[in-house]
Enzyme design. Structure first.
Site, mmCIF file in Angstrom:
data_model
loop_
_atom_site.group_PDB
_atom_site.id
_atom_site.type_symbol
_atom_site.label_atom_id
_atom_site.label_comp_id
_atom_site.label_asym_id
_atom_site.label_seq_id
_atom_site.Cartn_x
_atom_site.Cartn_y
_atom_site.Cartn_z
ATOM 1 N N TYR A 114 -1.881 -12.813 -3.217
ATOM 2 C CA TYR A 114 -2.734 -12.238 -2.035
ATOM 3 C C TYR A 114 -2.984 -13.801 -1.368
ATOM 4 O O TYR A 114 -3.159 -13.496 0.000
ATOM 5 C CB TYR A 114 -3.930 -11.539 -2.467
ATOM 6 C CG TYR A 114 -5.167 -11.373 -1.425
ATOM 7 C CD1 TYR A 114 -5.100 -10.317 -0.855
ATOM 8 C CD2 TYR A 114 -5.957 -12.273 -1.438
ATOM 9 C CE1 TYR A 114 -5.927 -9.737 0.168
ATOM 10 C CE2 TYR A 114 -7.092 -12.029 -0.413
ATOM 11 C CZ TYR A 114 -7.087 -10.793 0.284
ATOM 12 O OH TYR A 114 -7.880 -10.406 1.098
ATOM 13 N N SER B 92 -8.389 -14.694 5.244
ATOM 14 C CA SER B 92 -9.370 -14.658 4.199
ATOM 15 C C SER B 92 -9.589 -16.166 4.093
ATOM 16 O O SER B 92 -9.000 -17.078 4.051
ATOM 17 C CB SER B 92 -8.991 -14.061 3.116
ATOM 18 O OG SER B 92 -9.850 -14.409 2.004
HETATM 19 P P1 NAD Z 1 -9.914 -1.551 3.029
HETATM 20 O O1 NAD Z 1 -9.385 -1.313 1.611
HETATM 21 O O2 NAD Z 1 -11.213 -1.029 3.508
HETATM 22 O O3 NAD Z 1 -8.826 -2.069 3.832
HETATM 23 C C1 NAD Z 1 -7.524 -2.352 3.592
HETATM 24 C C2 NAD Z 1 -6.739 -1.262 4.299
HETATM 25 O O4 NAD Z 1 -5.234 -1.590 4.141
HETATM 26 C C3 NAD Z 1 -6.720 -0.014 3.630
HETATM 27 O O5 NAD Z 1 -7.819 0.870 4.262
HETATM 28 C C4 NAD Z 1 -5.526 0.607 3.986
HETATM 29 O O6 NAD Z 1 -5.459 1.505 5.056
HETATM 30 C C5 NAD Z 1 -4.538 -0.740 4.355
HETATM 31 N N1 NAD Z 1 -3.249 -0.692 3.560
HETATM 32 C C6 NAD Z 1 -3.130 -1.171 2.500
HETATM 33 N N2 NAD Z 1 -1.954 -0.691 1.924
HETATM 34 C C7 NAD Z 1 -1.358 -0.216 2.863
HETATM 35 C C8 NAD Z 1 0.136 0.213 3.075
HETATM 36 N N3 NAD Z 1 0.873 0.197 2.107
HETATM 37 N N4 NAD Z 1 0.516 0.767 4.341
HETATM 38 C C9 NAD Z 1 -0.520 1.019 5.267
HETATM 39 N N5 NAD Z 1 -1.823 0.560 5.205
HETATM 40 C C10 NAD Z 1 -2.214 -0.078 3.956
HETATM 41 O O7 NAD Z 1 -10.414 -3.211 2.518
HETATM 42 P P2 NAD Z 1 -11.129 -4.488 3.649
HETATM 43 O O8 NAD Z 1 -11.513 -5.418 2.629
HETATM 44 O O9 NAD Z 1 -11.652 -3.717 4.557
HETATM 45 O O10 NAD Z 1 -9.756 -5.053 4.074
HETATM 46 C C11 NAD Z 1 -9.185 -5.335 5.254
HETATM 47 C C12 NAD Z 1 -8.618 -6.778 5.641
HETATM 48 O O11 NAD Z 1 -9.782 -7.574 4.948
HETATM 49 C C13 NAD Z 1 -7.491 -7.028 4.562
HETATM 50 O O12 NAD Z 1 -6.666 -7.657 5.037
HETATM 51 C C14 NAD Z 1 -8.237 -7.746 3.476
HETATM 52 O O13 NAD Z 1 -7.228 -8.796 2.984
HETATM 53 C C15 NAD Z 1 -9.135 -8.701 4.443
HETATM 54 N N6 NAD Z 1 -10.179 -9.461 3.804
HETATM 55 C C16 NAD Z 1 -11.106 -8.641 2.888
HETATM 56 C C17 NAD Z 1 -12.159 -9.345 2.455
HETATM 57 C C18 NAD Z 1 -13.300 -8.604 1.394
HETATM 58 O O14 NAD Z 1 -13.931 -9.398 0.661
HETATM 59 N N7 NAD Z 1 -13.304 -7.322 1.601
HETATM 60 C C19 NAD Z 1 -12.169 -10.583 2.425
HETATM 61 C C20 NAD Z 1 -11.170 -11.666 3.155
HETATM 62 C C21 NAD Z 1 -10.237 -10.612 3.803
#
Ligand code: NAD
Ligand code: MG
Length: 295
Positions: A200, A187
Protein backbone atom coordinates in the site's frame (compact mmCIF):
# COMPACT_ATOMS: atom_id res chain seq x y z
CA UNK A 1 -10.55 35.46 19.52
CA UNK A 2 -13.45 35.26 17.09
CA UNK A 3 -16.51 33.41 18.34
CA UNK A 4 -16.65 31.44 15.11
CA UNK A 5 -13.03 30.19 15.14
CA UNK A 6 -13.26 26.54 16.11
CA UNK A 7 -10.42 24.66 17.75
CA UNK A 8 -9.16 21.96 15.32
CA UNK A 9 -8.28 19.73 18.27
CA UNK A 10 -11.93 19.56 19.37
CA UNK A 11 -13.80 20.42 16.17
CA UNK A 12 -14.42 16.70 15.71
CA UNK A 13 -14.46 14.27 18.62
CA UNK A 14 -11.37 12.31 19.60
CA UNK A 15 -12.69 8.82 18.96
CA UNK A 16 -11.63 5.48 20.46
CA UNK A 17 -13.39 3.04 18.15
CA UNK A 18 -14.14 -0.40 19.58
CA UNK A 19 -12.33 -3.39 18.09
CA UNK A 20 -14.34 -4.47 15.07
CA UNK A 21 -13.94 -6.20 11.73
CA UNK A 22 -15.72 -6.23 8.38
CA UNK A 23 -14.84 -8.23 5.28
CA UNK A 24 -13.33 -6.10 2.48
CA UNK A 25 -14.53 -3.63 1.21
CA UNK A 26 -16.86 -3.07 4.20
CA UNK A 27 -19.63 -0.56 4.66
CA UNK A 28 -19.53 2.89 6.26
CA UNK A 29 -23.03 2.41 7.58
CA UNK A 30 -21.86 -0.60 9.63
CA UNK A 31 -18.74 1.12 11.00
CA UNK A 32 -18.71 2.17 14.67
CA UNK A 33 -18.74 5.13 14.96
CA UNK A 34 -20.12 5.86 11.48
CA UNK A 35 -17.55 8.04 9.65
CA UNK A 36 -18.62 11.67 9.17
CA UNK A 37 -18.95 12.18 5.40
CA UNK A 38 -20.47 15.64 5.82
CA UNK A 39 -24.12 14.72 5.35
CA UNK A 40 -25.09 17.09 8.18
CA UNK A 41 -22.28 19.60 8.03
CA UNK A 42 -20.74 20.35 4.61
CA UNK A 43 -21.82 23.71 3.24
CA UNK A 44 -21.21 24.49 -0.41
CA UNK A 45 -20.20 27.93 -1.68
CA UNK A 46 -20.83 27.54 -5.42
CA UNK A 47 -17.22 26.78 -6.24
CA UNK A 48 -17.94 24.03 -8.80
CA UNK A 49 -21.12 25.22 -10.45
CA UNK A 50 -21.90 23.31 -13.64
CA UNK A 51 -18.86 21.02 -13.41
CA UNK A 52 -19.09 17.30 -14.07
CA UNK A 53 -17.06 14.99 -11.86
CA UNK A 54 -16.26 11.30 -11.47
CA UNK A 55 -15.14 10.13 -8.02
CA UNK A 56 -13.87 6.55 -7.70
CA UNK A 57 -14.56 4.94 -4.34
CA UNK A 58 -17.28 7.58 -4.04
CA UNK A 59 -19.60 5.39 -1.96
CA UNK A 60 -17.88 5.73 1.40
CA UNK A 61 -15.24 7.48 3.45
CA UNK A 62 -13.18 10.19 1.80
CA UNK A 63 -14.65 9.63 -1.67
CA UNK A 64 -18.20 9.94 -0.33
CA UNK A 65 -17.34 13.18 1.47
CA UNK A 66 -15.80 14.51 -1.76
CA UNK A 67 -18.81 13.49 -3.88
CA UNK A 68 -21.25 15.18 -1.48
CA UNK A 69 -19.12 18.31 -1.21
CA UNK A 70 -18.78 18.56 -5.01
CA UNK A 71 -22.57 18.31 -5.42
CA UNK A 72 -23.15 20.99 -2.77
CA UNK A 73 -20.62 23.17 -4.62
CA UNK A 74 -22.81 22.83 -7.73
CA UNK A 75 -21.30 19.88 -9.64
CA UNK A 76 -23.02 16.88 -11.17
CA UNK A 77 -21.30 13.79 -9.82
CA UNK A 78 -20.76 10.19 -10.90
CA UNK A 79 -19.50 7.72 -8.30
CA UNK A 80 -17.69 4.44 -9.01
CA UNK A 81 -17.66 1.69 -6.37
CA UNK A 82 -17.85 -2.08 -5.90
CA UNK A 83 -21.28 -3.70 -6.34
CA UNK A 84 -21.07 -4.96 -2.70
CA UNK A 85 -21.13 -1.31 -1.58
CA UNK A 86 -24.57 -0.49 -2.97
CA UNK A 87 -26.00 0.37 0.46
CA UNK A 88 -23.34 3.05 1.06
CA UNK A 89 -23.62 4.28 -2.53
CA UNK A 90 -27.39 4.85 -2.17
CA UNK A 91 -26.75 7.31 0.68
CA UNK A 92 -24.36 9.33 -1.46
CA UNK A 93 -26.60 9.28 -4.54
CA UNK A 94 -29.47 10.56 -2.38
CA UNK A 95 -27.31 13.37 -0.97
CA UNK A 96 -26.19 14.44 -4.47
CA UNK A 97 -29.80 14.52 -5.64
CA UNK A 98 -30.89 16.42 -2.52
CA UNK A 99 -28.35 19.07 -3.47
CA UNK A 100 -30.27 19.43 -6.73
CA UNK A 101 -27.57 17.87 -8.89
CA UNK A 102 -27.41 14.84 -11.19
CA UNK A 103 -26.03 11.66 -9.62
CA UNK A 104 -24.70 8.76 -11.69
CA UNK A 105 -23.96 5.39 -10.04
CA UNK A 106 -21.33 3.20 -11.73
CA UNK A 107 -20.84 -0.03 -9.78
CA UNK A 108 -18.00 -2.32 -10.88
CA UNK A 109 -14.63 -3.79 -9.97
CA UNK A 110 -11.41 -1.98 -10.98
CA UNK A 111 -9.76 -5.43 -11.19
CA UNK A 112 -12.01 -6.05 -14.20
CA UNK A 113 -10.35 -4.70 -17.32
CA UNK A 114 -13.56 -4.05 -19.22
CA UNK A 115 -15.02 -2.03 -16.35
CA UNK A 116 -11.76 -0.13 -15.84
CA UNK A 117 -11.56 0.84 -19.49
CA UNK A 118 -15.22 1.85 -19.74
CA UNK A 119 -16.08 3.59 -16.49
CA UNK A 120 -14.80 7.06 -17.44
CA UNK A 121 -16.60 7.05 -20.80
CA UNK A 122 -19.79 5.91 -19.05
CA UNK A 123 -19.51 8.80 -16.59
CA UNK A 124 -18.86 11.34 -19.36
CA UNK A 125 -21.74 10.00 -21.42
CA UNK A 126 -24.24 10.19 -18.58
CA UNK A 127 -23.01 13.55 -17.27
CA UNK A 128 -22.75 15.12 -20.72
CA UNK A 129 -18.97 15.55 -20.41
CA UNK A 130 -16.26 15.39 -17.75
CA UNK A 131 -14.28 18.21 -16.09
CA UNK A 132 -13.03 16.55 -12.90
CA UNK A 133 -11.63 13.09 -12.16
CA UNK A 134 -10.91 12.08 -8.58
CA UNK A 135 -8.85 8.88 -8.50
CA UNK A 136 -9.64 7.82 -4.95
CA UNK A 137 -10.40 4.07 -4.87
CA UNK A 138 -7.91 2.20 -2.75
CA UNK A 139 -7.04 -1.12 -1.14
CA UNK A 140 -5.15 -1.42 2.16
CA UNK A 141 -4.67 -4.81 3.80
CA UNK A 142 -2.09 -5.45 6.51
CA UNK A 143 0.43 -8.27 6.47
CA UNK A 144 2.85 -9.05 9.30
CA UNK A 145 5.84 -9.76 7.07
CA UNK A 146 7.01 -9.80 3.48
CA UNK A 147 6.83 -13.61 3.61
CA UNK A 148 3.11 -13.34 4.38
CA UNK A 149 2.46 -10.76 1.67
CA UNK A 150 1.49 -12.63 -1.49
CA UNK A 151 2.32 -11.48 -5.02
CA UNK A 152 -1.42 -11.70 -5.70
CA UNK A 153 -2.10 -9.08 -3.05
CA UNK A 154 0.75 -6.88 -4.32
CA UNK A 155 -0.72 -7.08 -7.84
CA UNK A 156 -4.21 -6.17 -6.60
CA UNK A 157 -3.05 -3.28 -4.46
CA UNK A 158 -0.99 -1.87 -7.32
CA UNK A 159 -3.80 -2.39 -9.84
CA UNK A 160 -6.47 -0.69 -7.74
CA UNK A 161 -4.38 2.08 -6.17
CA UNK A 162 -2.01 3.22 -8.91
CA UNK A 163 -2.24 1.29 -12.20
CA UNK A 164 -5.93 2.18 -12.55
CA UNK A 165 -4.93 5.85 -12.36
CA UNK A 166 -3.09 5.46 -15.68
CA UNK A 167 -6.12 3.90 -17.38
CA UNK A 168 -8.73 6.24 -15.91
CA UNK A 169 -6.69 9.41 -16.36
CA UNK A 170 -5.94 8.49 -20.00
CA UNK A 171 -9.65 7.97 -20.65
CA UNK A 172 -10.54 11.21 -18.84
CA UNK A 173 -8.09 13.32 -20.86
CA UNK A 174 -10.08 12.46 -24.00
CA UNK A 175 -13.05 14.34 -22.53
CA UNK A 176 -11.19 17.13 -20.76
CA UNK A 177 -10.38 20.63 -21.93
CA UNK A 178 -8.66 23.68 -20.43
CA UNK A 179 -9.76 24.17 -16.81
CA UNK A 180 -10.28 20.47 -16.18
CA UNK A 181 -8.63 18.88 -13.17
CA UNK A 182 -7.50 15.49 -11.90
CA UNK A 183 -7.09 14.92 -8.16
CA UNK A 184 -5.47 11.71 -6.88
CA UNK A 185 -5.70 10.34 -3.35
CA UNK A 186 -2.28 9.50 -1.95
CA UNK A 187 -1.35 9.20 1.76
CA UNK A 188 1.07 10.18 4.49
CA UNK A 189 2.18 6.56 3.97
CA UNK A 190 4.01 7.81 0.86
CA UNK A 191 6.67 9.30 3.17
CA UNK A 192 6.26 7.33 6.41
CA UNK A 193 5.61 3.71 5.42
CA UNK A 194 4.02 1.57 8.10
CA UNK A 195 5.92 -1.75 7.84
CA UNK A 196 2.62 -3.68 7.91
CA UNK A 197 1.43 -2.19 4.62
CA UNK A 198 4.48 -2.31 2.36
CA UNK A 199 2.47 -2.75 -0.84
CA UNK A 200 0.00 0.00 0.00
CA UNK A 201 2.64 2.53 1.06
CA UNK A 202 4.66 1.88 -2.12
CA UNK A 203 1.62 2.66 -4.28
CA UNK A 204 1.09 5.92 -2.41
CA UNK A 205 4.67 7.05 -3.09
CA UNK A 206 4.13 6.14 -6.74
CA UNK A 207 0.91 8.21 -6.82
CA UNK A 208 2.79 11.34 -5.70
CA UNK A 209 5.37 10.76 -8.42
CA UNK A 210 2.72 10.02 -11.11
CA UNK A 211 0.90 13.22 -10.11
CA UNK A 212 4.02 15.36 -10.57
CA UNK A 213 4.90 13.76 -13.89
CA UNK A 214 1.45 13.83 -15.50
CA UNK A 215 0.92 17.41 -14.32
CA UNK A 216 3.89 18.54 -16.40
CA UNK A 217 2.70 16.56 -19.41
CA UNK A 218 -0.77 18.15 -19.56
CA UNK A 219 -0.07 21.64 -18.19
CA UNK A 220 0.11 23.23 -21.64
CA UNK A 221 -3.36 21.84 -22.35
CA UNK A 222 -4.68 23.80 -19.37
CA UNK A 223 -5.34 20.66 -17.36
CA UNK A 224 -4.08 20.46 -13.78
CA UNK A 225 -3.19 17.33 -11.80
CA UNK A 226 -2.76 17.32 -8.03
CA UNK A 227 -3.01 14.97 -5.07
CA UNK A 228 -4.34 14.98 -1.52
CA UNK A 229 -2.38 13.07 1.13
CA UNK A 230 -4.64 12.27 4.08
CA UNK A 231 -3.27 11.14 7.42
CA UNK A 232 -5.27 8.75 9.62
CA UNK A 233 -8.92 9.30 8.66
CA UNK A 234 -11.70 7.27 10.26
CA UNK A 235 -13.16 5.11 7.45
CA UNK A 236 -14.18 1.50 6.89
CA UNK A 237 -10.85 0.94 5.11
CA UNK A 238 -9.25 0.76 8.57
CA UNK A 239 -11.85 -1.71 9.84
CA UNK A 240 -11.61 -4.16 6.92
CA UNK A 241 -8.06 -5.35 7.73
CA UNK A 242 -6.50 -1.93 7.07
CA UNK A 243 -5.21 -1.95 10.68
CA UNK A 244 -4.74 -4.62 13.32
CA UNK A 245 -8.03 -4.72 15.25
CA UNK A 246 -6.37 -4.03 18.59
CA UNK A 247 -4.95 -0.75 17.24
CA UNK A 248 -8.34 0.73 16.30
CA UNK A 249 -9.05 2.30 19.73
CA UNK A 250 -5.86 4.37 19.38
CA UNK A 251 -6.29 5.19 15.67
CA UNK A 252 -4.96 8.68 14.88
CA UNK A 253 -4.06 9.51 18.49
CA UNK A 254 -0.36 9.82 17.61
CA UNK A 255 -0.83 12.84 15.31
CA UNK A 256 0.07 16.34 16.57
CA UNK A 257 -3.66 17.21 16.67
CA UNK A 258 -4.16 14.09 18.78
CA UNK A 259 -7.12 12.58 16.98
CA UNK A 260 -8.13 10.84 13.76
CA UNK A 261 -9.50 13.00 10.95
CA UNK A 262 -13.02 12.59 9.60
CA UNK A 263 -13.73 12.21 5.86
CA UNK A 264 -15.58 15.55 5.81
CA UNK A 265 -12.33 17.28 6.80
CA UNK A 266 -10.67 16.02 3.60
CA UNK A 267 -13.35 17.33 1.24
CA UNK A 268 -12.28 21.02 1.19
CA UNK A 269 -8.81 20.03 -0.03
CA UNK A 270 -10.34 18.25 -3.03
CA UNK A 271 -12.74 21.14 -3.69
CA UNK A 272 -9.80 23.58 -3.68
CA UNK A 273 -7.70 21.48 -6.06
CA UNK A 274 -10.66 20.75 -8.38
CA UNK A 275 -11.79 24.37 -8.56
CA UNK A 276 -10.37 27.47 -10.24
CA UNK A 277 -9.24 28.76 -6.86
CA UNK A 278 -6.11 26.63 -7.28
CA UNK A 279 -5.42 27.79 -10.86
CA UNK A 280 -1.65 28.19 -10.26
CA UNK A 281 -1.26 24.89 -8.39
CA UNK A 282 -0.37 21.77 -10.35
CA UNK A 283 1.78 18.70 -9.69
CA UNK A 284 1.42 19.29 -5.96
CA UNK A 285 0.30 17.23 -2.98
CA UNK A 286 -1.83 18.85 -0.32
CA UNK A 287 -1.25 17.15 3.02
CA UNK A 288 -4.25 16.90 5.34
CA UNK A 289 -2.83 14.72 8.06
CA UNK A 290 -3.30 16.27 11.48
CA UNK A 291 0.15 17.80 11.54
CA UNK A 292 2.64 15.04 10.74
CA UNK A 293 5.66 16.69 9.06
CA UNK A 294 6.09 15.84 5.36
CA UNK A 295 9.04 16.26 2.99
P1 NAD B 1 -13.12 3.52 1.85
O1 NAD B 1 -13.07 2.07 2.07
O2 NAD B 1 -14.33 4.22 2.31
O3 NAD B 1 -12.88 3.85 0.32
C1 NAD B 1 -12.10 3.04 -0.52
C2 NAD B 1 -12.93 2.74 -1.73
O4 NAD B 1 -12.11 2.10 -2.70
C3 NAD B 1 -14.08 1.78 -1.47
O5 NAD B 1 -15.24 2.45 -1.06
C4 NAD B 1 -14.25 1.10 -2.81
O6 NAD B 1 -15.33 1.66 -3.52
C5 NAD B 1 -12.96 1.41 -3.56
N1 NAD B 1 -12.37 0.17 -4.02
C6 NAD B 1 -11.61 -0.70 -3.34
N2 NAD B 1 -11.33 -1.78 -4.09
C7 NAD B 1 -11.94 -1.57 -5.29
C8 NAD B 1 -12.03 -2.32 -6.50
N3 NAD B 1 -11.45 -3.53 -6.64
N4 NAD B 1 -12.76 -1.80 -7.52
C9 NAD B 1 -13.38 -0.61 -7.40
N5 NAD B 1 -13.32 0.15 -6.29
C10 NAD B 1 -12.60 -0.33 -5.26
O7 NAD B 1 -11.83 4.13 2.60
P2 NAD B 1 -11.13 5.58 2.50
O8 NAD B 1 -10.23 5.60 3.65
O9 NAD B 1 -12.10 6.65 2.31
O10 NAD B 1 -10.22 5.43 1.20
C11 NAD B 1 -10.25 6.33 0.12
C12 NAD B 1 -8.84 6.65 -0.31
O11 NAD B 1 -8.19 7.35 0.75
C13 NAD B 1 -7.98 5.43 -0.61
O12 NAD B 1 -7.20 5.67 -1.76
C14 NAD B 1 -7.09 5.34 0.62
O13 NAD B 1 -5.88 4.74 0.30
C15 NAD B 1 -6.91 6.81 0.91
N6 NAD B 1 -6.41 7.12 2.24
C16 NAD B 1 -7.13 6.79 3.34
C17 NAD B 1 -6.63 7.10 4.59
C18 NAD B 1 -7.36 6.77 5.84
O14 NAD B 1 -6.80 6.86 6.92
N7 NAD B 1 -8.62 6.37 5.78
C19 NAD B 1 -5.40 7.75 4.72
C20 NAD B 1 -4.69 8.08 3.57
C21 NAD B 1 -5.21 7.76 2.34
MG1 MG C 1 -16.76 1.81 0.29
Amino acid sequence: MSESAKNPVTRHPKISPPEQDQPEPGLDVRTDPVPDIGLESYQGRERLVGRRALVTGGDSGIGAAVAIAFAREGADVAIAYLPAEEEDARRVVAAIEEAGRTAVALPGDLMDRQYREGVVDAAAEQLGGLDILVNNAGKQVISESLEELSDEQVDETFQINIKSMFTLSRAALKHMGPGSTIVNTTSVQAYEPNPMILDYAATKAAINNFTKGLAQQVAERGIRVNAVAPGPVWTVLQVSDGQPKEKLPEFGHNTPLGRAGQPVEMAPAYVFLASEESSYVTGDTLNANGGTPTP
